[in-house]
Design a protein around this motif. Structure first.
Motif, PDB file in Angstrom:
ATOM      1  N   GLN A 166       0.751  -1.108   0.042  1.00 19.24           N
ATOM      2  CA  GLN A 166       0.006   0.089   0.074  1.00 19.24           C
ATOM      3  C   GLN A 166       0.913   1.362   0.047  1.00 19.24           C
ATOM      4  OE1 GLN A 166      -3.241   0.320  -0.194  1.00 19.24           O
ATOM      5  NE2 GLN A 166      -3.047   2.564  -0.416  1.00 19.24           N
ATOM      6  N   MET A 167       0.591   2.210  -1.020  1.00 19.37           N
ATOM      7  CA  MET A 167       1.605   3.284  -1.109  1.00 19.37           C
ATOM      8  C   MET A 167       0.628   4.524  -1.215  1.00 19.37           C
ATOM      9  SD  MET A 167       4.120   1.988  -4.225  1.00 19.37           S
ATOM     10  CE  MET A 167       2.819   2.035  -5.393  1.00 19.37           C
ATOM     11  N   ASN A 168       0.917   5.375  -0.119  1.00 24.30           N
ATOM     12  CA  ASN A 168       0.158   6.601   0.039  1.00 24.30           C
ATOM     13  C   ASN A 168       1.236   7.737  -0.087  1.00 24.30           C
ATOM     14  OD1 ASN A 168      -2.020   5.175   0.723  1.00 24.30           O
ATOM     15  ND2 ASN A 168      -1.488   4.919   2.889  1.00 24.30           N
ATOM     16  N   SER A 169       0.688   8.832  -0.195  1.00 24.32           N
ATOM     17  CA  SER A 169       1.448  10.014  -0.311  1.00 24.32           C
ATOM     18  C   SER A 169       2.496  10.009  -1.574  1.00 24.32           C
ATOM     19  CB  SER A 169       1.903  10.493   1.131  1.00 24.32           C
ATOM     20  OG  SER A 169       0.833  10.803   2.019  1.00 24.32           O
ATOM     21  N   LEU A 170       2.251   9.547  -2.477  1.00 21.37           N
ATOM     22  CA  LEU A 170       3.173   9.206  -3.816  1.00 21.37           C
ATOM     23  C   LEU A 170       3.693  10.712  -4.092  1.00 21.37           C
ATOM     24  CD1 LEU A 170       1.194   6.338  -5.327  1.00 21.37           C
ATOM     25  CD2 LEU A 170       3.560   6.348  -4.349  1.00 21.37           C
ATOM     26  N   THR A 171       4.786  10.457  -4.423  1.00 16.41           N
ATOM     27  CA  THR A 171       5.717  11.684  -4.936  1.00 16.41           C
ATOM     28  C   THR A 171       6.367  11.387  -6.397  1.00 16.41           C
ATOM     29  OG1 THR A 171       7.948  11.296  -4.150  1.00 16.41           O
ATOM     30  CG2 THR A 171       6.455  12.442  -2.575  1.00 16.41           C
ATOM     31  N   PRO A 172       6.686  12.197  -7.187  1.00 16.32           N
ATOM     32  CA  PRO A 172       7.329  11.798  -8.452  1.00 16.32           C
ATOM     33  C   PRO A 172       8.593  10.900  -8.277  1.00 16.32           C
ATOM     34  CG  PRO A 172       6.823  14.106  -8.648  1.00 16.32           C
ATOM     35  CD  PRO A 172       6.279  13.502  -7.268  1.00 16.32           C
ATOM     36  N   GLU A 173       9.274  11.224  -7.226  1.00 14.95           N
ATOM     37  CA  GLU A 173      10.493  10.332  -6.959  1.00 14.95           C
ATOM     38  C   GLU A 173      10.000   8.683  -6.634  1.00 14.95           C
ATOM     39  OE1 GLU A 173      11.436  14.300  -6.817  1.00 14.95           O
ATOM     40  OE2 GLU A 173       9.742  13.185  -5.365  1.00 14.95           O
ATOM     41  N   ASP A 174       8.869   8.598  -6.391  1.00 20.43           N
ATOM     42  CA  ASP A 174       8.313   7.191  -6.457  1.00 20.43           C
ATOM     43  C   ASP A 174       8.339   6.337  -7.599  1.00 20.43           C
ATOM     44  OD1 ASP A 174       6.260   8.281  -3.502  1.00 20.43           O
ATOM     45  OD2 ASP A 174       8.142   7.126  -3.497  1.00 20.43           O
ATOM     46  N   THR A 175       8.460   7.222  -8.532  1.00 18.41           N
ATOM     47  CA  THR A 175       8.221   6.565 -10.031  1.00 18.41           C
ATOM     48  C   THR A 175       9.459   5.568 -10.263  1.00 18.41           C
ATOM     49  OG1 THR A 175       7.303   8.627 -10.960  1.00 18.41           O
ATOM     50  CG2 THR A 175       8.366   7.184 -12.446  1.00 18.41           C
ATOM     51  N   GLY A 176       8.824   4.375 -10.756  1.00 20.17           N
ATOM     52  CA  GLY A 176      10.004   3.288 -11.277  1.00 20.17           C
ATOM     53  C   GLY A 176       8.976   2.123 -11.251  1.00 20.17           C
ATOM     54  N   VAL A 177       9.951   0.972 -11.787  1.00 18.59           N
ATOM     55  CA  VAL A 177       9.324  -0.259 -11.712  1.00 18.59           C
ATOM     56  C   VAL A 177       9.310  -1.030 -10.567  1.00 18.59           C
ATOM     57  CG1 VAL A 177       9.574  -2.748 -13.151  1.00 18.59           C
ATOM     58  CG2 VAL A 177       9.806  -0.374 -14.119  1.00 18.59           C
ATOM     59  N   TYR A 178       8.247  -1.490 -10.045  1.00 21.91           N
ATOM     60  CA  TYR A 178       8.072  -2.237  -8.682  1.00 21.91           C
ATOM     61  C   TYR A 178       8.358  -3.462  -8.734  1.00 21.91           C
ATOM     62  CZ  TYR A 178       7.510   2.072  -6.372  1.00 21.91           C
ATOM     63  OH  TYR A 178       7.756   3.436  -5.846  1.00 21.91           O
TER      64      TYR A 178
END
Length: 119
Positions: free
Chosen positions: A81-93
């Motif tokens: 569960q990912m909350n308060s996402l920012t552009p720095e969280d962009t990527g392949v998980y």
């Protein structure tokens, strides 16, 4: 052998939320430590969150307080569960499952799911 399939990646605006899922099949899933890792613009795969066989969790500093990892052994599922996402969280998980048995490392990865955080 464990097969892992991630899902849930999407385009989301900054401040938004996403829930990633990882479905496991094959070997006894409950015997594996599982985790989420991500590969961003730096092309390095960083640990995001790990959950052990007995449910203990460990998070990277950059997601503490925002992301939550959980597992459902009965359903062979791992969630992020990912909350308060920012552009720095962009990527392949990527979902990972691993264990050491009789001195041998068993290490499995999924194919990844893309998360893009952008307005």
């Amino acid at each position: 052998q464990v097969r892992l399939v991630e899902s849930g990646g999407d385009l989301v605006q900054p401040g938004g939320s996403l829930r990633l899922s990882c479905a496991a099949s094959g070997s006894i899933f409950s015997g594996y430590e599982v985790g989420w890792h991500r590969q961003g613009s730096r092309q390095e795969r960083d640990m995001v969150a790990i959950i052990t066989i007995d449910g203990r969790t460990n998070y990277a500093d950059f997601v503490k307080g925002r992301f939550t990892i959980s597992r459902d052994n009965a359903k062979n599922m791992v969630y992020l569960q990912m909350n308060s996402l920012t552009p720095e969280d962009t990527g392949v998980y990527y979902c990972n499952a691993n264990k050491i048995r009789l001195g041998r490392l068993y290490d499995y990865w999924g194919q990844g799911t893309q998360v893009t955080v952008s307005s």
